[in-house]
Write an enzyme that holds these catalytic residues in place. Structure first.
Site, short mmCIF file in Angstrom:
data_model
loop_
_atom_site.label_atom_id
_atom_site.label_comp_id
_atom_site.label_asym_id
_atom_site.label_seq_id
_atom_site.Cartn_x
_atom_site.Cartn_y
_atom_site.Cartn_z
N SER A 123 0.82 -1.21 0.00
CA SER A 123 0.00 0.00 0.00
C SER A 123 0.86 1.26 0.00
CB SER A 123 -0.86 0.06 1.26
OG SER A 123 -1.68 -1.05 1.37
N HIS A 144 -1.16 -3.23 -7.31
CA HIS A 144 -1.88 -2.80 -6.10
C HIS A 144 -3.38 -2.95 -6.29
CE1 HIS A 144 -3.06 0.52 -3.09
NE2 HIS A 144 -2.83 -0.59 -2.44
N GLU A 156 -3.62 -0.75 -9.57
CA GLU A 156 -2.55 0.15 -9.96
C GLU A 156 -1.35 -0.72 -10.37
OE1 GLU A 156 -3.24 4.10 -7.25
OE2 GLU A 156 -2.52 2.34 -6.20
N ASN A 194 -3.77 5.90 -2.71
CA ASN A 194 -3.49 6.07 -1.28
C ASN A 194 -2.91 7.44 -0.94
OD1 ASN A 194 -4.60 3.69 -0.53
ND2 ASN A 194 -2.67 2.56 -0.39
N1 CAA Z 1 -16.32 -10.30 -1.55
C1 CAA Z 1 -17.16 -10.44 -2.59
N2 CAA Z 1 -18.23 -9.64 -2.81
C2 CAA Z 1 -18.46 -8.68 -1.90
C3 CAA Z 1 -17.65 -8.47 -0.77
C4 CAA Z 1 -16.52 -9.34 -0.61
N3 CAA Z 1 -15.68 -9.22 0.42
N4 CAA Z 1 -18.15 -7.44 -0.06
C5 CAA Z 1 -19.24 -7.02 -0.72
N5 CAA Z 1 -19.42 -7.74 -1.82
C6 CAA Z 1 -20.46 -7.58 -2.84
C7 CAA Z 1 -21.82 -7.93 -2.29
O1 CAA Z 1 -22.07 -9.31 -2.44
C8 CAA Z 1 -22.74 -7.09 -3.14
O2 CAA Z 1 -22.98 -7.70 -4.38
P1 CAA Z 1 -24.43 -7.58 -5.08
O3 CAA Z 1 -24.71 -6.09 -5.18
O4 CAA Z 1 -24.23 -8.23 -6.41
O5 CAA Z 1 -25.35 -8.29 -4.16
C9 CAA Z 1 -21.91 -5.83 -3.45
O6 CAA Z 1 -20.53 -6.19 -3.22
C10 CAA Z 1 -22.31 -4.70 -2.56
O7 CAA Z 1 -22.19 -5.17 -1.20
P2 CAA Z 1 -23.22 -4.83 -0.04
O8 CAA Z 1 -24.57 -4.59 -0.63
O9 CAA Z 1 -23.09 -5.86 1.02
O10 CAA Z 1 -22.65 -3.53 0.62
P3 CAA Z 1 -22.23 -2.17 -0.03
O11 CAA Z 1 -23.19 -1.73 -1.06
O12 CAA Z 1 -21.88 -1.29 1.10
O13 CAA Z 1 -20.87 -2.51 -0.79
C11 CAA Z 1 -18.53 -2.36 -0.71
C12 CAA Z 1 -19.77 -3.04 -0.12
C13 CAA Z 1 -18.37 -2.79 -2.17
C14 CAA Z 1 -17.37 -2.85 0.10
C15 CAA Z 1 -18.73 -0.82 -0.65
O14 CAA Z 1 -19.13 -0.45 0.65
C16 CAA Z 1 -17.48 -0.05 -1.01
O15 CAA Z 1 -17.17 0.13 -2.18
N6 CAA Z 1 -16.75 0.45 0.01
C17 CAA Z 1 -15.53 1.19 -0.18
C18 CAA Z 1 -14.39 0.24 -0.33
C19 CAA Z 1 -13.10 0.96 -0.53
O16 CAA Z 1 -12.99 2.17 -0.50
N7 CAA Z 1 -12.05 0.16 -0.73
C20 CAA Z 1 -10.71 0.67 -0.84
C21 CAA Z 1 -10.02 0.47 0.49
S1 CAA Z 1 -8.39 1.16 0.47
C22 CAA Z 1 -7.47 -0.01 -0.31
O17 CAA Z 1 -7.90 -1.08 -0.63
C23 CAA Z 1 -6.05 0.36 -0.62
C24 CAA Z 1 -5.05 0.19 0.42
O18 CAA Z 1 -3.88 0.01 0.07
C25 CAA Z 1 -5.36 0.31 1.85
P1 NAD Z 2 -3.48 -9.24 6.57
O1 NAD Z 2 -2.93 -8.92 7.91
O2 NAD Z 2 -4.94 -9.48 6.42
O3 NAD Z 2 -2.74 -10.51 5.95
C1 NAD Z 2 -1.35 -10.65 5.87
C2 NAD Z 2 -1.08 -12.15 5.82
O4 NAD Z 2 0.28 -12.36 5.44
C3 NAD Z 2 -1.29 -12.85 7.16
O5 NAD Z 2 -2.21 -13.90 6.98
C4 NAD Z 2 0.12 -13.37 7.54
O6 NAD Z 2 0.09 -14.63 8.17
C5 NAD Z 2 0.75 -13.48 6.16
N1 NAD Z 2 2.21 -13.45 6.14
C6 NAD Z 2 3.06 -12.68 6.84
N2 NAD Z 2 4.34 -12.94 6.47
C7 NAD Z 2 4.29 -13.91 5.51
C8 NAD Z 2 5.25 -14.61 4.73
N3 NAD Z 2 6.55 -14.36 4.86
N4 NAD Z 2 4.82 -15.54 3.84
C9 NAD Z 2 3.50 -15.79 3.69
N5 NAD Z 2 2.55 -15.16 4.41
C10 NAD Z 2 2.93 -14.23 5.29
O7 NAD Z 2 -3.00 -8.05 5.61
P2 NAD Z 2 -3.67 -7.52 4.26
O8 NAD Z 2 -4.67 -6.48 4.59
O9 NAD Z 2 -4.04 -8.69 3.42
O10 NAD Z 2 -2.42 -6.76 3.62
C11 NAD Z 2 -1.42 -7.45 2.91
C12 NAD Z 2 -0.66 -6.46 2.04
O11 NAD Z 2 -1.58 -5.82 1.13
C13 NAD Z 2 0.02 -5.32 2.81
O12 NAD Z 2 1.18 -4.97 2.14
C14 NAD Z 2 -1.02 -4.20 2.71
O13 NAD Z 2 -0.45 -2.92 2.84
C15 NAD Z 2 -1.54 -4.41 1.30
N6 NAD Z 2 -2.89 -3.88 1.02
C16 NAD Z 2 -3.84 -3.91 2.00
C17 NAD Z 2 -5.11 -3.42 1.70
C18 NAD Z 2 -6.20 -3.44 2.73
O14 NAD Z 2 -7.21 -2.76 2.53
N7 NAD Z 2 -6.07 -4.19 3.80
C19 NAD Z 2 -5.41 -2.94 0.42
C20 NAD Z 2 -4.38 -2.95 -0.56
C21 NAD Z 2 -3.13 -3.42 -0.24
#
Ligand code: CAA
Ligand code: NAD
Length: 296
Positions: A123, A144, A156, A194
């Site tokens: 991330s 990503h 990405e 991000n």
């Molecule tokens: N796996 C599979 N399908 C899923 C799911 C999952 N984990 N979660 C939800 N869904 C599906 C549901 O089955 C549903 O499908 P249908 O419409 O066909 O029935 C659809 O997605 C919508 O789900 P819900 O109706 O239960 O709930 P919702 O409308 O709130 O949607 C969501 C859920 C898609 C997660 C929506 O809330 C959303 O887009 N949230 C924002 C998510 C976001 O911003 N993600 C980025 C996080 S940051 C990141 O990832 C980067 C990083 O590095 C940290």
């Molecule tokens: P998580 O904590 O859910 O899972 C990480 C997993 O990696 C754990 O199950 C752990 O046992 C395993 N692990 C640790 N070291 C390992 C190794 N050497 N070999 C195999 N498995 C190992 O974390 P996550 O949310 O899945 O995040 C994983 C990566 O994806 C991170 O780099 C995170 O920044 C990135 N990411 C996270 C998100 C998010 O929304 N959580 C979105 C995009 C990218």
């Protein structure tokens, strides 16, 4: 015409929130997938997560039972790093720590073939910091994905100054073959999304610290006032509070800008072991039918 994709076997390292989603969509897209976790317990938990998600897709009639069974048969699970030796691409989705990732990639570098692409789902770390620790910086990209992986369309695709054009094109085509919409990003901490999203989540925590409103009211405000699919605290719980904390530390270390700095409250919640939805508690308690805001 696009070149035929020469990727058949995909390695996924880490089967937590992200790795399980990546393995699932790769198997559903027809690739053979080898999943690696640290130990038998983590592997079993990851396997269960994938199985549950596939079953749910069948229940919701998004996937036929035959396609689920075919996807399941393409998945194999191991705790051994050498199990990944035969993969055409290895996607790393382990804990957000440069040390852990580089230890893994160094080991993989000695095991995988010349043509194997290494990809990280990080991330916030730079791909350069991982690629430089291997003998294949030209065959190293960022892939990503976004959480939840089966739903979010974006990937990405990140190139460093050393990534070869051929590797980038293969990775880009691979993301498309997974049914995703790829965008090209340069290798800076936070890539594109991000850079904007992380300060937003951290800012929500800072506003909470200032006592602007409650967790629920800030979430309702952003959901109903801006049409966001979920409020910032539900999103923090989705991402994982521990992961968000690591991301924040890494981005702050990179840019030295206050907007990336981890708010003290974030650290307190991590210290209390409230890692978000995956652990049952974060800003909310997720154990019941509906999330209930916890004291902060
Ligand atoms: N796996 C599979 N399908 C899923 C799911 C999952 N984990 N979660 C939800 N869904 C599906 C549901 O089955 C549903 O499908 P249908 O419409 O066909 O029935 C659809 O997605 C919508 O789900 P819900 O109706 O239960 O709930 P919702 O409308 O709130 O949607 C969501 C859920 C898609 C997660 C929506 O809330 C959303 O887009 N949230 C924002 C998510 C976001 O911003 N993600 C980025 C996080 S940051 C990141 O990832 C980067 C990083 O590095 C940290
Ligand atoms: P998580 O904590 O859910 O899972 C990480 C997993 O990696 C754990 O199950 C752990 O046992 C395993 N692990 C640790 N070291 C390992 C190794 N050497 N070999 C195999 N498995 C190992 O974390 P996550 O949310 O899945 O995040 C994983 C990566 O994806 C991170 O780099 C995170 O920044 C990135 N990411 C996270 C998100 C998010 O929304 N959580 C979105 C995009 C990218």
């Amino acid at each position: 015409m696009e070149a035929k994709l020469d990727i058949k076997t995909v390695g996924v390292v880490g089967c937590g929130l992200m790795g399980s989603g990546i393995a699932e969509i790769a198997a559903k897209s027809g690739f053979d997938v080898v999943v690696r976790e640290v130990d038998a317990g983590a592997l079993e938990a990851g396997e269960k997560r994938i199985r549950k998600s596939l079953d749910k897709a069948v229940e919701k009639e998004k996937l036929s039972a035959e396609d689920r069974d075919a996807a399941w048969s393409r998945l194999s699970f191991t705790t051994e790093v050498p199990g990944l030796a035969g993969c055409d691409i290895v996607i790393e989705a382990i804990v957000e720590s440069l040390e852990a990732k580089n230890e893994l990639f160094t080991e993989l570098d000695g095991l995988c073939g010349e043509g194997t692409i290494f990809a990280s789902n990080t991330s916030s770390l730079t791909i350069t910091d991982m690629a430089a620790a291997t003998q294949r910086p030209d065959r190293f990209v960022g892939l990503h994905f976004f959480n939840p992986v089966p739903v979010m369309k974006l990937v990405e695709v990140v190139r460093t100054i050393a990534t070869s054009g051929e590797t980038f094109d293969r990775a880009f085509a691979f993301a498309k073959a997974l049914g995703k919409v790829p965008i090209a990003a340069k290798d800076n901490s936070g890539f594109v999304v991000n850079l904007l999203l992380v300060p937003y989540m951290l800012d929500a925590i800072r506003q909470l610290e200032r006592g602007v409103a409650s967790v629920e009211d800030i979430d309702t405000g952003m959901q109903l006032g801006c049409g966001y699919p979920m409020g910032p605290f539900v999103l923090c719980d989705f991402v994982g509070i521990d992961t968000l904390y690591r991301i924040s530390e890494i981005m702050f270390e990179e840019y030295r800008e206050e907007r990336y700095a981890p708010p003290p409250l974030l650290k307190r919640i991590v210290t209390m072991g409230r890692f978000g939805r995956k652990s049952g508690k974060g800003f909310y308690d997720w154990s019941g039918d509906k999330p209930v805001a916890l004291p902060v």
